[in-house]
Design a protein around this motif. Structure first.
Motif: not given
Length: 815
Positions: A147-151, A238-243
């Motif tokens: 995900s693109e939201s990964k830090q 592109d979706i910011n979800d939980n693993d």
């Protein structure tokens, strides 16, 4: 061994069977034994393994009669025995990975059976690993959804490669193709739980980079190294979800190596903070390293992990199982964990040997009792199976000394000589006390370091070199070469001249030697007339500390070339060498009368200094009443002179040496014909004295001939004896100064040149000082011999009993 006789027939059938079993067991134990060999995997057909008949103590001639045979469970065609020579050899391809997988110990157990009497031997052939398997990834392409939201700093596990080899050959390193988003985090030996993963270096931007293609390369530790690659396909979500997340990132489980199929291993549980479909989880096995994916099975619904095959501790002690939990969202997200399965061992381990080098290589001057290396042995078994006895290869100047339990010192036990043996391949054998015993070996290569204990040596103590005079400056005349039995710097030889004086000049002004190649060069043109023999020494020294050296003697003989033309000598008493020779000749002289003599000398030696005289034809083709002797230069009449002969005769005499090419000089002789009464008084007195001498010579003719023959015979005998002594005598120093003469043959027609290094006058007293004196034997070529005979015949007609001019020249030369 004695056996009891069965005397009673009333014993039961069970008792008879028991005694028969005991008898067979005794025969088996009496013939049992074990021999250990080793062979590299992938060895070619026919590769020598060991002299099995000799090592088992069997006679070659008895192998066939005693039905010698070898049996091996499942590996019967890998090794074979030649019954003619008792040698065990490789019969077909041996693949260690196929035989033993990743086990550190891999052996082929052979059972050798011979009959008459029955004997059974056990032979163990250790198969050693080579780097013949590259790292292999289970997939050609690994796909990652990120995900693109990964830090930045987030980790993304990767499936690593596996290598079928063992040890260093299976030690893997990884490298990632250059990119700006990800770096590679690799596992280390110190922390087994750390896994291979990608680390995010900066935020991903799906709109900028929707996907990445990276190349992951794995390289093993073999030499040369082998590599394997896998394509990493990274899709940016592109979706910011939980693993999904597991309760633990790592799980550790222990299993016995004899665990049955479907044995429960562990139940994994992962949770997802999302709801609905995004929270539903399915479990899957990503990988099992090394090469163990078929050994385990995972229930995708409840996460139960079970055994699905046969485990083997000797093949693999640990299994790293990568489990992925994937939700059913769109796009799906995944969590990962690692399950470490430790396999517990049964009692089937051989000893292990560890060698710690201390002082290698060993200098050849090392004193005995010096410790070379430390050796430790261990056995993972227990009890008697874990007690180990250590031994060393026999017939080597080393020994093992026990320092503590299972610790030994490898000690030098004799003198070393690198020039005889430059290295030793020591084998340490560790054998436990189990039944049957298991053993292991360790190779200890010991290199012997060189010390400078050998001086450079030339093949000969002296060399003889022949160089033509007038050589070009700097020409190569010889190459000296010395060999040093040492190594490296101690064997690097350099050459130099042993400086000395040659006359009034230094030796280095004549010759030089190249320090590295040993090539000897003449620095200036050599002159045979100045220097016939140049004797000097060349020194060879090595680069050791301290350096060692030796000398070799070079005798350079300067060979003569025809570089000096004949030089005309003035008439005795004339006082100068210029102008023509003038003589008064009485018309009353008869045929054969000597009227004048042309004198010449040549500064060369041998044939190059042998002069001949020719009378040039007169102008107009008129025949002259004079002739010149071929070798003496005497001008004599060919007939009685008469009034018709011109009163002035101009003769041109060509003086020529016998060099190649011949060099010449021309003498002009002016003869004035006068009446006998007009001759000067001095000439009259000379003629009268000559007449008186002629009469006296006739009187002593017989005595003179006898004296000449006696002196000539004695001189020839002396020369032959002297030549024999010179040829047998060793060369002396100082040959460049005054020394004894050398007699050498220089003519194809039997002439001899007698060369001296000190200038002296010829015995006749005529001419300038010469280095070389020539004595020609009477055995002349046919044409010359005939001409000389004619001269002698004509001279004999005018002077009865008088010795011919050729004989007189020979006599003077022999003097």
């Amino acid at each position: 061994m004695s056996y009891a006789m069965f005397g009673s027939q009333r014993r039961g059938l069970g008792t008879q069977r028991l005694l028969l079993s005991l008898l067979l067991l005794s025969v088996w134990e009496a013939g049992s034994g074990q021999v250990h060999y080793s062979v590299l995997e992938e060895a070619k057909h026919g590769t020598f393994v060991g002299r099995i008949a000799q090592d088992l103590g069997l006679e070659l001639a008895a192998l066939v009669p005693r039905l010698f045979r070898v049996a091996s469970k499942g590996h019967g065609d890998l090794l074979e025995v030649n019954l003619q020579n008792g040698i065990l050899f490789v019969n077909s391809r041996i693949d260690r990975e196929e035989l033993c997988g990743r086990s550190t110990e891999c052996s082929i157990h052979l059972e050798v059976i011979v009959d008459r009497p029955l004997q059974v031997f056990h032979v163990e052939v250790e198969v050693k690993d080579i780097n013949d398997n590259p790292p292999v990834f289970s997939l050609k392409e690994q796909k990652l959804l990120i995900s693109e939201s990964k830090q930045p700093g987030s980790h993304f596990p990767l499936e690593g490669a596996s290598d079928a080899d063992i040890g260093e050959n299976a030690l893997l390193t990884y490298r990632l193709s250059q990119n700006e988003y990800f770096s590679l985090e690799v596992p280390t030996h110190s922390k087994q739980t750390k896994r291979l993963s990608l680390t995010l270096k900066q935020y991903l931007d799906r709109e900028k980079t929707p996907e990445l293609n990276l190349l992951l390369t794995a390289a093993d530790g073999g030499k040369p190294e082998l590599t394997g690659t896998v394509q990493l396909f990274i899709q940016v979500l592109d979706i910011n979800d939980n693993d999904p997340e597991f309760e633990q990132s790592e799980y550790k489980v222990r299993l016995m190596e004899n665990a049955a199929k479907e044995t429960f291993v562990i139940k994994l549980n992962a949770t997802d903070r999302d709801e609905g479909v995004n929270g539903e989880i399915a479990y899957s096995l990503m990988s099992v390293k090394p090469k163990g994916k078929l050994l385990f099975i995972l229930d995708e619904n409840n996460g139960e992990l079970r055994v699905n095959g046969t485990l083997d501790y000797e093949e693999n002690k640990f299994y790293e199982i990568e489990v992925q939990a994937t939700d059913k969202g769109n796009p799906p997200m995944a969590g990962h964990c690692t399950v470490w399965v430790e396999i517990l061992d049964a009692n089937d381990n051989a000893p292990e040997v560890t060698v710690t080098s201390l002082s290698l290589p060993v200098r050849e001057d090392t004193h005995p009792s010096t410790v070379i290396a430390l050796i430790s042995v261990s056995d993972r078994d227990s009890g008697a199976n874990g007690q180990v006895i250590c031994s060393l290869t026999p017939n080597v100047p080393f020994k093992l000394m026990s320092t503590f339990k299972n610790y030994y010192s490898l000690v030098l036990d004799g003198a070393l000589d690198r020039e005889s043996v430059s290295s030793y391949a020591l084998v340490v054998i560790a054998r436990d006390e189990g039944s049957p015993p298991l053993s292991a070996t360790a190779s200890v290569p010991v290199e012997v370091a060189d010390v400078n204990d050998n001086a450079p040596a030339f093949a000969q103590p002296e060399y003889t070199v022949f160089v033509k005079e007038n050589n070009p400056p700097g020409c190569h005349i010889f190459t000296v070469s010395a060999r040093d039995a040492d190594a490296q710097e101690n064997a690097r030889v350099s050459y130099s001249l042993v400086e000395r004086r040659v006359g009034e000049r230094a030796l280095s002004s004549y010759v030089s030697v190249h320090a590295e190649s040993g090539k000897v060069y003449a620095l200036q043109p050599l002159d045979h007339e100045e220097l016939e023999l140049l004797q000097f020494q060349v020194s060879a020294r090595d680069a050791g500390v301290p350096p060692l050296g030796s000398n070799v003697t070079l005798q350079v003989f300067v060979l003569d070339e025809n570089d000096n033309a004949p030089a005309l000598l003035p008439r005795p008493g004339a006082g100068g060498g210029g102008g023509a020779l003038s003589e008064l000749v009485s018309r009353s002289v008869g045929a054969g009368h000597v009227v004048a003599k042309v004198r010449a000398v040549d500064a060369d030696s041998g044939y190059n200094a042998w002069l001949s005289f020719e009378l040039q034809p007169a102008a107009g083709g008129a025949r002259s009443p004079f002739r010149v002797a071929l070798y003496t230069g005497e001008i004599s009449t060919t007939r009685p002179l008469d009034e018709a002969d011109p009163p002035r005769q101009r003769l041109l005499v060509l003086v020529k040496d016998h060099g190649e090419p011949a060099l010449t000089a021309t003498a002009t002789v002016l003869l004035s014909l006068v009446e006998s009464g007009q001759a000067p008084k001095a000439s009259s007195r000379v003629l009268a004295g000559a007449a008186g001498a002629e009469t006296a010579l006739v009187d002593v003719n017989v005595y003179l001939i006898v004296a000449i023959c006696a002196v000539s015979s004695l001189l020839v005998l002396t020369l032959l004896l002297y030549t024999a002594l010179r040829c047998s005598a060793p060369p002396r120093e100082g040959a460049c100064g005054p020394g004894k003469p050398t007699l050498v043959c220089s003519s194809a027609v039997g002439s001899w040149s007698y060369s001296q290094q000190r200038r002296q006058r010829v015995c006749s007293g005529e001419g300038a000082p010469k280095t070389d004196l020539m004595a020609f034997s009477p055995s002349l070529p046919p044409g010359l011999d005939k001409e000389v005979g004619e001269e002698r015949q004509e001279a004999g007609s005018n002077h009865l009993g008088q010795v011919s001019s050729i004989d007189f020249l020979l006599f003077c030369s022999l003097c």
